[in-house]
Write a protein that holds these residues in place. Sequence first.
Motif, PDB file in Angstrom:
ATOM      1  N   ALA A 169       0.591   2.746 -19.805  1.00 33.93           N
ATOM      2  CA  ALA A 169       1.756   1.897 -20.069  1.00 33.93           C
ATOM      3  C   ALA A 169       1.465   0.466 -19.634  1.00 33.93           C
ATOM      4  O   ALA A 169       0.851   0.237 -18.596  1.00 33.93           O
ATOM      5  N   ASP A 170       1.904  -0.504 -20.439  1.00 34.23           N
ATOM      6  CA  ASP A 170       1.753  -1.904 -20.066  1.00 34.23           C
ATOM      7  C   ASP A 170       2.796  -2.324 -19.042  1.00 34.23           C
ATOM      8  O   ASP A 170       2.587  -3.279 -18.286  1.00 34.23           O
ATOM      9  N   ALA A 171       3.937  -1.637 -19.046  1.00 30.67           N
ATOM     10  CA  ALA A 171       5.018  -1.943 -18.109  1.00 30.67           C
ATOM     11  C   ALA A 171       5.838  -0.678 -17.916  1.00 30.67           C
ATOM     12  O   ALA A 171       5.714   0.281 -18.688  1.00 30.67           O
ATOM     13  N   VAL A 172       6.679  -0.671 -16.891  1.00 35.12           N
ATOM     14  CA  VAL A 172       7.481   0.511 -16.611  1.00 35.12           C
ATOM     15  C   VAL A 172       8.903   0.109 -16.255  1.00 35.12           C
ATOM     16  O   VAL A 172       9.135  -0.900 -15.582  1.00 35.12           O
ATOM     17  N   ILE A 173       9.853   0.872 -16.788  1.00 35.69           N
ATOM     18  CA  ILE A 173      11.244   0.805 -16.346  1.00 35.69           C
ATOM     19  C   ILE A 173      11.442   2.003 -15.432  1.00 35.69           C
ATOM     20  O   ILE A 173      11.345   3.151 -15.880  1.00 35.69           O
ATOM     21  N   TYR A 174      11.706   1.740 -14.161  1.00 42.35           N
ATOM     22  CA  TYR A 174      11.789   2.836 -13.186  1.00 42.35           C
ATOM     23  C   TYR A 174      13.244   3.055 -12.786  1.00 42.35           C
ATOM     24  O   TYR A 174      13.921   2.146 -12.297  1.00 42.35           O
ATOM     25  N   LEU A 175      13.719   4.286 -12.986  1.00 41.81           N
ATOM     26  CA  LEU A 175      15.094   4.637 -12.683  1.00 41.81           C
ATOM     27  C   LEU A 175      15.203   5.270 -11.305  1.00 41.81           C
ATOM     28  O   LEU A 175      14.392   6.128 -10.939  1.00 41.81           O
ATOM     29  N   MET A 176      16.207   4.850 -10.545  1.00 43.53           N
ATOM     30  CA  MET A 176      16.459   5.458  -9.247  1.00 43.53           C
ATOM     31  C   MET A 176      17.965   5.511  -9.013  1.00 43.53           C
ATOM     32  O   MET A 176      18.705   4.602  -9.404  1.00 43.53           O
ATOM     33  N   ARG A 177      18.405   6.582  -8.393  1.00 39.34           N
ATOM     34  CA  ARG A 177      19.833   6.711  -8.096  1.00 39.34           C
ATOM     35  C   ARG A 177      20.160   6.043  -6.769  1.00 39.34           C
ATOM     36  O   ARG A 177      21.257   5.540  -6.559  1.00 39.34           O
ATOM     37  N   HIS A 178      19.210   6.063  -5.860  1.00 41.76           N
ATOM     38  CA  HIS A 178      19.259   5.331  -4.598  1.00 41.76           C
ATOM     39  C   HIS A 178      17.832   4.875  -4.325  1.00 41.76           C
ATOM     40  O   HIS A 178      16.892   5.342  -4.958  1.00 41.76           O
ATOM     41  N   MET A 179      17.657   3.973  -3.383  1.00 46.55           N
ATOM     42  CA  MET A 179      16.295   3.540  -3.060  1.00 46.55           C
ATOM     43  C   MET A 179      15.677   4.545  -2.098  1.00 46.55           C
ATOM     44  O   MET A 179      15.759   4.427  -0.886  1.00 46.55           O
ATOM     45  N   HIS A 180      15.055   5.560  -2.670  1.00 45.38           N
ATOM     46  CA  HIS A 180      14.445   6.654  -1.922  1.00 45.38           C
ATOM     47  C   HIS A 180      12.994   6.321  -1.604  1.00 45.38           C
ATOM     48  O   HIS A 180      12.345   5.565  -2.323  1.00 45.38           O
ATOM     49  N   ALA A 181      12.486   6.910  -0.539  1.00 45.54           N
ATOM     50  CA  ALA A 181      11.091   6.667  -0.161  1.00 45.54           C
ATOM     51  C   ALA A 181      10.136   7.049  -1.285  1.00 45.54           C
ATOM     52  O   ALA A 181       9.118   6.382  -1.510  1.00 45.54           O
ATOM     53  N   ALA A 182      10.461   8.122  -2.025  1.00 45.54           N
ATOM     54  CA  ALA A 182       9.598   8.551  -3.127  1.00 45.54           C
ATOM     55  C   ALA A 182       9.562   7.508  -4.236  1.00 45.54           C
ATOM     56  O   ALA A 182       8.536   7.329  -4.910  1.00 45.54           O
ATOM     57  N   ASP A 183      10.681   6.793  -4.447  1.00 46.73           N
ATOM     58  CA  ASP A 183      10.706   5.726  -5.448  1.00 46.73           C
ATOM     59  C   ASP A 183       9.746   4.606  -5.061  1.00 46.73           C
ATOM     60  O   ASP A 183       8.974   4.115  -5.888  1.00 46.73           O
TER      61      ASP A 183
END
Length: 494
Positions: free
Chosen positions: A168-182
Motif C-alpha cells: 500500500a502507498d498509504a493507509v487509513i487506520y481505524l481505531m475505536r480508542h487509542m489502544h497500544a496495539a494501534d
Amino acid sequence: MTQETITGVSELVQEALHVYRDDPAATRALEGYARRLAEPLRIAVAGMVKAGKSTLLNAIIGEEIAPTDTGESTKIITWYRYGLSPRITMYPVHGEPRALPVKRVDGRLVFVLGSLGPEDVDRLVVDWPSRNLRDVTLIDTPGIASLSEKVSALSTGFLTPADTPSQADAVIYLMRHMHAADLRFLESFKDTEAGRSGTVNALAVLSRADEIGAGRIDSLLSAGDIAERYRRDHSLRKLALGVVPVAGLLAQSARSLRQSDFESLQLLAGMDRPARERMLLSADRFLRASVPEGLDQEARASLLARFGLFGIRLGVVLIRSGFTEPTPLAHELARRSGLDPLLDMVNRQFQARADTLKARTALVGVEALLRSSPRDGSEQLAAALERIQVNAHEFSELRLLATLRTTGVALNHDLADEAERLVGGWGTAPYLRLGLQPEAGTDEISAEARRCLQRWRMVSESPLTDRSAADVCRVVMRSCEGVLAECAALQLNR
C-alpha cells in the motif's frame, strides 16, 4: 510532482530491470514497481477487528458491496479497483488465479471460494465500475490483533513487510480508542522501507464515532474533541497526518440511501416528539414499538441495522429541519457522518501527492534491491537514484514533514508549525500551504507567498539560526518559490 521526476523514476526502474534481467525474483519486483507508477494510488484500510473497516470502505466507494459481517471473506485481503464491468478474481496461495461468480446478497458481494478456505487465498481482486475507484485502489485488510494469529499476521505482513516496500502507498487506520496495539501497528507501518526513508503516509480515523456519545445527537461533537486530543498526542502525531472522527455506519448508509429508508424516517419525523424520544431510548424499545402506523417490524429492523439509533435520530432531526427530499438528506447525512472531512483529507494528503508517494515506493524498492543484491551496474543505478532523491523537491518536503512530526527541528514552535504547513502538511494546494481561504485568488496567493519567502530568507540568514535549521529554511523557501512559479504560470495562461 514534475514530469521530469516521474520520467526519471520510470527510467530508473527500466534500467534496473535491464541490470537484473537474469534474476527472476528481482524482475518480478521491479515489474511490479513499474506497474504501480502507472496505476492509481493504493490505499489500505486497516484496523483491529470490528473497527468498521469494510463499512468505511463501502462509504468511500459509495456502494454497499464489501462484506461487513465476520464471515470467512473478511479474513482475506481484498482489493477494490476500477473496472468497466463487475469481476472478481481469486489469487490462491498455490495455483493459477481464477474468476469467481459475481454474487450479491442484499447488495453486498458474496465470495464463493468453493473448497478453499481463507488460508488458501492470497488475495481477492474486485473490479467494480464505481467512479470513486477511478483514481484510487482500496485494499480491505483483515483485523489487526485478531484472535486468530494467522489472520492478524496476514495483515501485518502485507502492510509492513521487512525488506520491501509495503503493498500500500498509504493507509487509513481505524481505531475505536487509542489502544497500544494501534500505536504498535502504526509504528510498524512507519518502520517499513518507505517510512524509514522519510514518509508519513497514514491517516487515523476515530471510527464508530457515534458510539462515543452513546448515540446521542451530539455524539460527533464529543468524538471531534477526542480526535483533536489524539491529534495533538505526540505518540500519535509522529505516526499519522491527522485524526478524523467518522460514524462509519451512517456514512455507508447515507451514500446508499434507499427510498424505503427515507419513507421510514419521514414516518418517524411525523410523530409526537416525546413519544418518539421515548421510543428511541434503546434499540429494543424501537424494535418493540407499535407506532408510527405503517412502520412494520421488518422496516424497523432494516432502519436500525443500516443507520443505528444515532443515524435515525439525526435523520429525523434533519427532515424536521427542512431536508424533505431524499437526495439533499443523503448529502447532509454524509456530511454530518464525518465522511466528507475524511475524503477531503484523503484528497489533500494522499491524492494530491499520489505521484510522489508512488515514486517514493518505487525508489525505496530499487534502493532495497541494490542494497541486498549488489552486482555489476548497480553502482550507476545507485548514483542515478541518489540524484533523483536529492533533486526532487517533493521528496525533500516529505522528509522534512516526517522530521517535523518525529524528532522535530531547531526552530521555535510557531516557525515549526508554519514550516509544516508550507511544505504541505495541511495539503499541497497553494492556499492550504499559505493558510488562506479556498477562494483566494492568484494575486493574493502570490503576495502571501512572497511575504513567506522573505520571512524565511531572513530566518535562514540570521546568525542565530544553526545549520540544521538553515537546511529546513532552504526546503521551505523552495516550497514558497514553487507556489510563486505555479502562480506565474497561471497568470501567463489567463
